[in-house]
Design a protein around this motif. Structure first.
Motif, short mmCIF file in Angstrom:
data_model
loop_
_atom_site.label_atom_id
_atom_site.label_comp_id
_atom_site.label_asym_id
_atom_site.label_seq_id
_atom_site.Cartn_x
_atom_site.Cartn_y
_atom_site.Cartn_z
N GLU A 2 31.64 21.76 22.62
CA GLU A 2 30.61 20.89 22.09
C GLU A 2 29.72 21.63 21.10
O GLU A 2 29.35 22.78 21.31
CB GLU A 2 29.77 20.33 23.23
N GLY A 3 29.40 20.96 20.02
CA GLY A 3 28.56 21.57 19.01
C GLY A 3 29.32 22.31 17.93
O GLY A 3 28.72 22.80 16.98
N TYR A 4 30.64 22.43 18.09
CA TYR A 4 31.48 23.12 17.11
C TYR A 4 32.61 22.20 16.67
O TYR A 4 33.06 21.35 17.43
CB TYR A 4 32.11 24.38 17.72
N ILE A 84 33.36 25.92 13.02
CA ILE A 84 32.03 25.95 12.42
C ILE A 84 31.09 25.21 13.35
O ILE A 84 31.53 24.43 14.21
CB ILE A 84 31.99 25.31 11.02
N LEU A 85 29.80 25.46 13.18
CA LEU A 85 28.81 24.67 13.89
C LEU A 85 28.80 23.26 13.32
O LEU A 85 29.03 23.07 12.12
CB LEU A 85 27.42 25.28 13.73
N ARG A 86 28.54 22.30 14.17
CA ARG A 86 28.47 20.90 13.73
C ARG A 86 27.52 20.76 12.54
O ARG A 86 27.80 20.03 11.60
CB ARG A 86 28.02 20.03 14.90
N GLU A 87 26.40 21.49 12.56
CA GLU A 87 25.41 21.39 11.48
C GLU A 87 25.95 21.89 10.15
O GLU A 87 25.42 21.56 9.10
CB GLU A 87 24.14 22.20 11.83
N GLN A 88 26.98 22.75 10.17
CA GLN A 88 27.56 23.27 8.93
C GLN A 88 28.48 22.26 8.26
O GLN A 88 28.79 22.40 7.08
CB GLN A 88 28.40 24.52 9.23
N ALA A 89 28.93 21.28 9.00
CA ALA A 89 29.93 20.34 8.50
C ALA A 89 29.35 19.43 7.42
O ALA A 89 28.18 19.07 7.45
CB ALA A 89 30.48 19.49 9.65
N GLN A 91 28.45 16.18 6.02
CA GLN A 91 28.09 14.96 6.74
C GLN A 91 28.92 13.78 6.25
O GLN A 91 29.14 13.63 5.05
CB GLN A 91 26.60 14.67 6.60
N PRO A 92 29.38 12.94 7.18
CA PRO A 92 30.20 11.79 6.78
C PRO A 92 29.37 10.75 6.03
O PRO A 92 28.15 10.67 6.21
CB PRO A 92 30.71 11.23 8.11
N ALA A 93 30.05 9.97 5.21
CA ALA A 93 29.40 8.87 4.50
C ALA A 93 28.95 7.81 5.52
O ALA A 93 29.32 7.86 6.69
CB ALA A 93 30.37 8.26 3.49
N GLU A 94 28.17 6.86 5.06
CA GLU A 94 27.59 5.85 5.95
C GLU A 94 28.63 5.11 6.77
O GLU A 94 28.42 4.82 7.94
CB GLU A 94 26.77 4.85 5.12
N ASP A 95 29.77 4.78 6.20
CA ASP A 95 30.79 4.02 6.92
C ASP A 95 31.86 4.92 7.54
O ASP A 95 32.91 4.46 7.97
CB ASP A 95 31.44 2.98 6.00
N GLU A 96 31.59 6.23 7.62
CA GLU A 96 32.53 7.19 8.20
C GLU A 96 31.92 7.83 9.43
O GLU A 96 30.75 7.61 9.75
CB GLU A 96 32.87 8.28 7.17
N TYR A 97 32.72 8.61 10.13
CA TYR A 97 32.26 9.29 11.34
C TYR A 97 33.12 10.53 11.56
O TYR A 97 34.18 10.67 10.97
CB TYR A 97 32.34 8.37 12.57
N PHE A 98 32.61 11.44 12.39
CA PHE A 98 33.40 12.60 12.75
C PHE A 98 34.43 12.19 13.79
O PHE A 98 34.10 11.49 14.75
CB PHE A 98 32.51 13.71 13.35
N LEU A 99 35.65 12.60 13.62
CA LEU A 99 36.71 12.30 14.57
C LEU A 99 36.34 12.79 15.97
O LEU A 99 36.62 12.14 16.97
CB LEU A 99 38.02 12.95 14.10
N ALA A 100 35.66 13.93 16.05
CA ALA A 100 35.26 14.48 17.34
C ALA A 100 34.33 13.53 18.10
O ALA A 100 34.30 13.54 19.33
CB ALA A 100 34.57 15.83 17.14
N ASP A 101 33.58 12.69 17.38
CA ASP A 101 32.67 11.76 18.03
C ASP A 101 33.38 10.59 18.71
O ASP A 101 32.76 9.82 19.43
CB ASP A 101 31.64 11.22 17.02
N THR A 102 34.68 10.46 18.48
CA THR A 102 35.43 9.38 19.14
C THR A 102 35.88 9.77 20.55
O THR A 102 36.21 8.90 21.35
CB THR A 102 36.68 8.97 18.32
N ILE A 103 35.86 11.07 20.86
CA ILE A 103 36.28 11.52 22.19
C ILE A 103 35.35 10.89 23.23
O ILE A 103 34.13 10.95 23.11
CB ILE A 103 36.23 13.06 22.32
#
Length: 168
Positions: A2-4, A84-89, A91-103
């Motif tokens: 988590e967080g990476y 990488i740290l999540r903060e380094q990534a 950021q997704p556009a408004e209609d996008e999301y990180f794949l990791a957030d689907t877990i």
């Protein structure tokens, strides 16, 4: 972890100066140019290292890392995962999301039938795939994480609606 975010895997040394070729797990390989440090997964956890150089060669990132001074040392890092740290990534556009957030999301089909929980994701040659498991039945569904099949994602409610592929 988590967080990476897992961003790639070292595949082989490149040249004699300790550079390594990296199979990228990111959409935009040019984004490696933005990194000044990353983390290498070791047996005892993640170890931070500075990124000293970045080149893109034949669709692969070639990185110089301060922990790897020469080709002999680079050989020892073959197969190591990079994070990488999540903060380094980026950021997704408004209609996008990180794949990791689907877990952990609850998944239903378009008719509202519960299918299970997103247990994992993995990358194929082209598109990421969601692994949806129903703990009660033991059933598993593999769904490409693209708009054609993922119809709705509610990050707040942790719910997803998908269109299944027959046989998957």
């Amino acid at each position: 972890m988590e967080g990476y975010f897992h961003i790639g895997t070292i595949t082989a040394p490149q040249g004699i100066k300790g550079e390594v070729r990296v199979y990228s797990h990111m959409d935009d390989i040019e984004w490696f140019h933005q990194l000044d440090h990353l983390y290498i997964k070791e047996k005892d956890g993640l170890q931070e290292t500075a990124v000293t150089s970045v080149k893109i060669v034949k669709g692969m990132a070639v990185l110089g890392l301060d922990r790897i001074p020469d080709r002999n040392e680079a050989e020892k890092f073959r197969g190591k995962e990079l994070y990488i740290l999540r903060e380094q990534a980026k950021q997704p556009a408004e209609d996008e999301y990180f794949l990791a957030d689907t877990i952990g999301m609850t998944v239903m089909d378009e008719e509202g039938t519960p299918l299970g929980i997103v247990e994992d994701t993995y990358l194929t040659g082209r598109d990421p795939v969601l692994v949806i498991r129903n703990k009660e039945t033991g059933g598993e569904h593999l769904v490409p994480a693209i708009g054609e099949f993922v119809k709705d994602v509610d990050l707040t409610e942790k719910k997803m609606i998908v269109r299944l592929i027959p046989g998957m």
